[in-house]
Design a protein around this motif. Structure first.
Motif, mmCIF file in Angstrom:
data_model
loop_
_atom_site.group_PDB
_atom_site.id
_atom_site.type_symbol
_atom_site.label_atom_id
_atom_site.label_comp_id
_atom_site.label_asym_id
_atom_site.label_seq_id
_atom_site.Cartn_x
_atom_site.Cartn_y
_atom_site.Cartn_z
ATOM 1 N N MET A 1 0.843 -1.172 0.000
ATOM 2 C CA MET A 1 0.000 0.000 0.000
ATOM 3 C C MET A 1 0.896 1.246 0.000
ATOM 4 O O MET A 1 1.611 1.497 0.959
ATOM 5 C CB MET A 1 -0.943 -0.025 1.178
ATOM 6 N N PRO A 2 0.845 2.001 -1.076
ATOM 7 C CA PRO A 2 1.694 3.181 -1.164
ATOM 8 C C PRO A 2 1.155 4.317 -0.284
ATOM 9 O O PRO A 2 -0.048 4.420 -0.060
ATOM 10 C CB PRO A 2 1.625 3.563 -2.640
ATOM 11 N N THR A 3 2.085 5.125 0.190
ATOM 12 C CA THR A 3 1.706 6.308 0.959
ATOM 13 C C THR A 3 1.303 7.398 -0.017
ATOM 14 O O THR A 3 1.999 7.653 -0.997
ATOM 15 C CB THR A 3 2.874 6.788 1.830
ATOM 16 N N VAL A 4 0.190 8.043 0.262
ATOM 17 C CA VAL A 4 -0.301 9.145 -0.559
ATOM 18 C C VAL A 4 -0.154 10.418 0.253
ATOM 19 O O VAL A 4 -0.678 10.535 1.368
ATOM 20 C CB VAL A 4 -1.779 8.931 -0.960
ATOM 21 N N TYR A 5 0.597 11.384 -0.317
ATOM 22 C CA TYR A 5 0.796 12.681 0.326
ATOM 23 C C TYR A 5 -0.153 13.688 -0.301
ATOM 24 O O TYR A 5 -0.413 13.633 -1.502
ATOM 25 C CB TYR A 5 2.241 13.153 0.153
ATOM 26 N N ALA A 6 -0.644 14.603 0.526
ATOM 27 C CA ALA A 6 -1.569 15.619 0.018
ATOM 28 C C ALA A 6 -1.488 16.876 0.867
ATOM 29 O O ALA A 6 -1.030 16.851 2.010
ATOM 30 C CB ALA A 6 -2.998 15.082 0.028
ATOM 31 N N THR A 7 -1.948 17.958 0.284
ATOM 32 C CA THR A 7 -2.162 19.199 1.006
ATOM 33 C C THR A 7 -3.645 19.228 1.324
ATOM 34 O O THR A 7 -4.471 19.116 0.425
ATOM 35 C CB THR A 7 -1.781 20.404 0.129
ATOM 36 N N GLU A 8 -3.969 19.328 2.605
ATOM 37 C CA GLU A 8 -5.371 19.295 3.005
ATOM 38 C C GLU A 8 -5.712 20.505 3.862
ATOM 39 O O GLU A 8 -4.841 21.117 4.477
ATOM 40 C CB GLU A 8 -5.678 17.994 3.763
ATOM 41 N N ASP A 9 -6.970 20.824 3.896
ATOM 42 C CA ASP A 9 -7.484 21.932 4.686
ATOM 43 C C ASP A 9 -7.758 21.416 6.103
ATOM 44 O O ASP A 9 -8.553 20.488 6.279
ATOM 45 C CB ASP A 9 -8.765 22.460 4.038
ATOM 46 N N VAL A 10 -7.091 22.015 7.082
ATOM 47 C CA VAL A 10 -7.236 21.534 8.458
ATOM 48 C C VAL A 10 -8.689 21.571 8.923
ATOM 49 O O VAL A 10 -9.110 20.752 9.734
ATOM 50 C CB VAL A 10 -6.306 22.314 9.423
ATOM 51 N N ARG A 11 -9.473 22.497 8.374
ATOM 52 C CA ARG A 11 -10.877 22.608 8.785
ATOM 53 C C ARG A 11 -11.676 21.355 8.429
ATOM 54 O O ARG A 11 -12.705 21.086 9.048
ATOM 55 C CB ARG A 11 -11.512 23.848 8.142
ATOM 56 N N ASP A 12 -11.193 20.606 7.445
ATOM 57 C CA ASP A 12 -11.876 19.383 7.023
ATOM 58 C C ASP A 12 -11.284 18.125 7.657
ATOM 59 O O ASP A 12 -11.754 17.024 7.388
ATOM 60 C CB ASP A 12 -11.778 19.232 5.495
ATOM 61 N N LEU A 13 -10.262 18.282 8.482
ATOM 62 C CA LEU A 13 -9.474 17.138 8.939
ATOM 63 C C LEU A 13 -9.661 16.752 10.399
ATOM 64 O O LEU A 13 -9.133 15.728 10.813
ATOM 65 C CB LEU A 13 -7.978 17.444 8.771
ATOM 66 N N TRP A 14 -10.349 17.554 11.169
ATOM 67 C CA TRP A 14 -10.318 17.346 12.620
ATOM 68 C C TRP A 14 -10.729 15.943 13.045
ATOM 69 O O TRP A 14 -10.121 15.372 13.953
ATOM 70 C CB TRP A 14 -11.120 18.423 13.340
ATOM 71 N N SER A 15 -11.714 15.359 12.425
ATOM 72 C CA SER A 15 -12.127 14.017 12.859
ATOM 73 C C SER A 15 -11.031 12.985 12.586
ATOM 74 O O SER A 15 -10.834 12.062 13.371
ATOM 75 C CB SER A 15 -13.444 13.600 12.205
ATOM 76 N N ASP A 16 -10.293 13.143 11.488
ATOM 77 C CA ASP A 16 -9.174 12.254 11.204
ATOM 78 C C ASP A 16 -7.954 12.583 12.058
ATOM 79 O O ASP A 16 -7.174 11.695 12.411
ATOM 80 C CB ASP A 16 -8.764 12.357 9.728
ATOM 81 N N LEU A 17 -7.775 13.869 12.357
ATOM 82 C CA LEU A 17 -6.584 14.310 13.095
ATOM 83 C C LEU A 17 -6.580 13.897 14.561
ATOM 84 O O LEU A 17 -5.536 13.536 15.098
ATOM 85 C CB LEU A 17 -6.441 15.832 13.032
ATOM 86 N N TRP A 18 -7.731 13.966 15.234
ATOM 87 C CA TRP A 18 -7.766 13.777 16.688
ATOM 88 C C TRP A 18 -7.078 12.507 17.167
ATOM 89 O O TRP A 18 -6.256 12.566 18.089
ATOM 90 C CB TRP A 18 -9.186 13.850 17.237
ATOM 91 N N PRO A 19 -7.369 11.346 16.612
ATOM 92 C CA PRO A 19 -6.694 10.144 17.117
ATOM 93 C C PRO A 19 -5.174 10.214 16.962
ATOM 94 O O PRO A 19 -4.439 9.813 17.863
ATOM 95 C CB PRO A 19 -7.281 9.011 16.255
ATOM 96 N N LEU A 20 -4.707 10.748 15.844
ATOM 97 C CA LEU A 20 -3.267 10.839 15.609
ATOM 98 C C LEU A 20 -2.625 11.904 16.491
ATOM 99 O O LEU A 20 -1.520 11.710 17.005
ATOM 100 C CB LEU A 20 -3.016 11.134 14.127
ATOM 101 N N VAL A 21 -3.327 13.015 16.687
ATOM 102 C CA VAL A 21 -2.816 14.075 17.564
ATOM 103 C C VAL A 21 -2.664 13.545 18.993
ATOM 104 O O VAL A 21 -1.667 13.823 19.667
ATOM 105 C CB VAL A 21 -3.733 15.320 17.521
ATOM 106 N N LYS A 22 -3.621 12.781 19.446
ATOM 107 C CA LYS A 22 -3.540 12.201 20.794
ATOM 108 C C LYS A 22 -2.373 11.224 20.904
ATOM 109 O O LYS A 22 -1.653 11.219 21.907
ATOM 110 C CB LYS A 22 -4.855 11.514 21.154
ATOM 111 N N GLU A 23 -2.169 10.404 19.881
ATOM 112 C CA GLU A 23 -1.037 9.480 19.876
ATOM 113 C C GLU A 23 0.278 10.247 19.885
ATOM 114 O O GLU A 23 1.213 9.897 20.613
ATOM 115 C CB GLU A 23 -1.110 8.573 18.647
ATOM 116 N N HIS A 24 0.346 11.305 19.086
ATOM 117 C CA HIS A 24 1.532 12.163 19.026
ATOM 118 C C HIS A 24 1.836 12.735 20.411
ATOM 119 O O HIS A 24 2.966 12.679 20.902
ATOM 120 C CB HIS A 24 1.272 13.274 18.006
ATOM 121 N N TYR A 25 0.823 13.279 21.059
ATOM 122 C CA TYR A 25 0.969 13.859 22.391
ATOM 123 C C TYR A 25 1.493 12.817 23.385
ATOM 124 O O TYR A 25 2.418 13.087 24.161
ATOM 125 C CB TYR A 25 -0.372 14.426 22.852
ATOM 126 N N GLN A 26 0.919 11.625 23.347
ATOM 127 C CA GLN A 26 1.346 10.574 24.274
ATOM 128 C C GLN A 26 2.793 10.169 24.055
ATOM 129 O O GLN A 26 3.493 9.816 24.989
ATOM 130 C CB GLN A 26 0.419 9.360 24.159
#
Length: 149
Positions: free
Chosen positions: A1-26
């Motif tokens: 499975m190749p990694t896909v890089y993109a430029t995204e609008d943070v306003r559209d990302l919060w639901s996807d971001l939260w789990p990763l942000v929490k992992e990052h913080y931990q």
């Protein structure tokens, strides 16, 4: 499975971001007694006025990494567009960071950004990855807890 890089609008990302942000913080929080509480409103406002860039890495649609930069003319060098990394995280560690940093650099260069800066936590030093991509050490940052004296 190749990694896909993109430029995204943070306003559209919060639901996807939260789990990763929490992992990052931990994984990297230096002051674990200061709770994670990012200002969604400020991030969204910076996106709205064109001062925020959010680059993502996904595998099969799942968010596995992000790089967020503040982009603006530097206050000391008004004619120079600068990008300062706010947060950078990849679930795959060093291997994942290389591709994400490379992608972010390409995107920032295409916008006319002249200088990119990354801050690195001393306990989670990825400076060698940046140096292999042409970055150089310029500044050191010291911090002090004033509420613990």
């Amino acid at each position: 499975m190749p990694t896909v890089y993109a430029t995204e609008d943070v306003r559209d990302l919060w639901s996807d971001l939260w789990p990763l942000v929490k992992e990052h913080y931990q994984r990297v929080a230096h002051y674990e007694d200061i709770p994670l509480n990012p200002s969604v409103e400020q991030y969204n406002a910076l996106q709205e006025v064109g001062m925020l860039r959010c680059y993502t890495a996904r595998e099969d649609g799942e968010l596995i990494g992000y790089a967020v930069f503040f982009v603006r003319p530097h206050i000391h060098y008004a004619g120079s567009l600068m990008a300062a990394q706010d947060v950078l995280f990849h679930k795959r560690g060093a291997l994942g960071l290389r591709g994400l940093v490379r992608y972010a650099d390409q995107q920032l260069r295409s916008e006319g950004v002249q200088v990119v800066s990354h801050h690195i936590k001393a306990a989670h030093d990825f400076g060698a990855i940046l140096e292999r991509q042409g970055y150089e050490l310029m500044d050191l940052i010291y911090v002090k807890r004033l509420d613990k004296e």
